[in-house]
Design an enzyme around this catalytic site. Structure first.
Site, short mmCIF file in Angstrom:
data_model
loop_
_atom_site.label_atom_id
_atom_site.label_comp_id
_atom_site.label_asym_id
_atom_site.label_seq_id
_atom_site.Cartn_x
_atom_site.Cartn_y
_atom_site.Cartn_z
N TRP A 10 20.01 -27.49 -19.04
CA TRP A 10 20.11 -26.53 -20.16
C TRP A 10 21.22 -25.50 -19.94
O TRP A 10 21.57 -24.77 -20.85
CB TRP A 10 18.78 -25.79 -20.35
CG TRP A 10 17.67 -26.64 -20.90
CD1 TRP A 10 17.73 -27.96 -21.28
CD2 TRP A 10 16.32 -26.22 -21.15
NE1 TRP A 10 16.50 -28.38 -21.75
CE2 TRP A 10 15.61 -27.32 -21.67
CE3 TRP A 10 15.63 -25.01 -20.98
CZ2 TRP A 10 14.27 -27.25 -22.03
CZ3 TRP A 10 14.29 -24.94 -21.32
CH2 TRP A 10 13.62 -26.05 -21.85
N LYS A 11 21.71 -25.40 -18.72
CA LYS A 11 22.72 -24.38 -18.37
C LYS A 11 22.21 -23.00 -18.78
O LYS A 11 21.00 -22.77 -18.74
CB LYS A 11 24.07 -24.74 -19.00
CG LYS A 11 24.49 -26.18 -18.67
CD LYS A 11 25.91 -26.51 -19.03
CE LYS A 11 26.21 -27.96 -18.64
NZ LYS A 11 27.60 -28.35 -18.87
N HIS A 97 27.00 -28.14 -9.16
CA HIS A 97 27.55 -28.42 -10.50
C HIS A 97 28.98 -27.91 -10.56
O HIS A 97 29.30 -26.87 -9.95
CB HIS A 97 26.68 -27.76 -11.57
CG HIS A 97 27.02 -28.24 -12.94
ND1 HIS A 97 28.10 -27.76 -13.64
CD2 HIS A 97 26.45 -29.18 -13.72
CE1 HIS A 97 28.18 -28.40 -14.81
NE2 HIS A 97 27.18 -29.27 -14.88
N GLU A 99 30.49 -26.31 -12.69
CA GLU A 99 30.60 -24.92 -13.17
C GLU A 99 30.30 -23.94 -12.04
O GLU A 99 30.89 -22.87 -11.97
CB GLU A 99 29.65 -24.72 -14.37
CG GLU A 99 30.18 -25.46 -15.60
CD GLU A 99 29.10 -25.99 -16.53
OE1 GLU A 99 27.94 -25.55 -16.45
OE2 GLU A 99 29.43 -26.87 -17.35
N GLY A 175 31.19 -31.24 -21.80
CA GLY A 175 31.23 -30.35 -22.96
C GLY A 175 32.45 -30.55 -23.84
O GLY A 175 32.72 -29.73 -24.72
N SER A 215 29.17 -35.34 -21.66
CA SER A 215 29.10 -35.74 -23.08
C SER A 215 28.21 -36.96 -23.32
O SER A 215 28.50 -37.77 -24.20
CB SER A 215 30.50 -35.95 -23.65
OG SER A 215 31.26 -34.75 -23.55
P1 13P Z 1 27.58 -32.01 -21.50
O1 13P Z 1 26.53 -33.10 -21.63
O2 13P Z 1 27.36 -30.87 -22.44
O3 13P Z 1 28.97 -32.58 -21.53
O4 13P Z 1 27.38 -31.38 -20.04
C1 13P Z 1 27.32 -32.23 -18.95
C2 13P Z 1 26.87 -31.45 -17.79
O5 13P Z 1 27.59 -30.62 -17.27
C3 13P Z 1 25.50 -31.66 -17.31
O6 13P Z 1 25.29 -31.05 -16.08
#
Ligand code: 13P
Length: 253
Positions: A10-11, A97, A99, A175, A215
């Site tokens: 979910w971030k 991750h 990020e 994303g 994605s």
């Molecule tokens: P998306 O599915 O939004 O591209 O994100 C992938 C992700 O970073 C899952 O950890």
């Protein structure tokens, strides 16, 4: 058969109320998690207990933290330890991750420490790796990912790596709506499995679940998950929509 896993990340999204509504809606949306499959929800720290309680009694469905600190405890204001996660019954943690690596300067060495602390408290890591676009364009993605794995995981024992979970997430596909093709995913997943096979043997490598992230959505999950070395997905955006994620769960092998 390796464990096939649909993991939601979910971030930093959703209020508590939205999170509860999403879980309720997902539970009401037909989907099935079979005996050799798992659904895992990596949710923000404040919602861990609530979501865990909502999913209590559901077969093969678990909650994960999105991170933990690499030190045991102490004067680290604002951080969350593996021991804290354990004490509230959390069994999985996403580590490394892209990020976290990019915005919070997490290094391969630090991630090795995080993996150790998670193991110390019996929490299973979902260890992320993946290359940025520049590395992909230079054609160096295999060695880049190999280095990430070696520097963070190769101190582990074969026993620790049995049933380990890796998420391969090419940064250029996160994303962006730009998914790696299923062939690109398969190629890297086979490489990752081979990296472990070379160091630890096929006995270990064949038990590692390697998830694809970047994605993934309802419309492409089946194609990607259908590849031999793809054992499910780590899903960002599409995991925030109940119907999408239910279809993604049903797309597991
Ligand atoms: P998306 O599915 O939004 O591209 O994100 C992938 C992700 O970073 C899952 O950890």
């Amino acid at each position: 058969m390796r464990t096939q896993i649909a993991a939601a990340n979910w971030k930093m999204n959703l209020t508590l109320q939205q999170a509860e509504a999403l879980v309720d809606e997902l539970l009401q949306t037909p989907h099935s998690v079979n005996a050799d499959q798992l659904a895992i929800f990596a949710v923000p720290f404040p919602y861990l207990i609530t979501v865990k309680n909502k999913l209590a009694g559901k077969q093969n469905i678990f909650v994960a933290a999105q991170n933990c600190y690499h030190k045991k405890n102490g004067a680290y204001t604002g951080e969350v330890s593996a021991e804290m996660l354990k004490s509230i019954g959390i069994e999985y943690v996403v580590l490394g991750h892209s990020e976290r690596r990019e915005y919070f300067n997490e290094t391969n060495a630090m991630l090795g420490e995080k993996v150790n602390i998670a193991f110390e408290y019996g929490i299973k890591p979902i260890f992320c790796c993946g290359e940025p676009l520049s590395i992909r364009e230079a054609g160096s993605q295999n060695s880049f990912v190999e280095t990430q794995l070696k520097e963070s995981l190769f101190h582990l024992t074969a026993d620790q790596l049995k049933g380990f979970i890796i998420a391969y997430e090419p940064i250029w596909a996160i994303g962006t709506g730009k998914t790696a093709t299923s062939d690109q995913a398969q190629e890297m997943h086979a490489h990752i499995r081979n990296v472990f096979a070379t160091q630890y043997g096929n006995d270990v490598a064949d038990t590692i679940s390697i998830l694809y992230g970047g994605s993934v959505k309802a419309s492409n999950a089946k194609e990607i998950f259908g590849k031999a070395d793809v054992d499910g997905g780590l899903v960002g955006g599409a995991s925030l929509i109940a119907a999408e994620f239910a279809t993604i769960i049903d797309s597991l092998k």
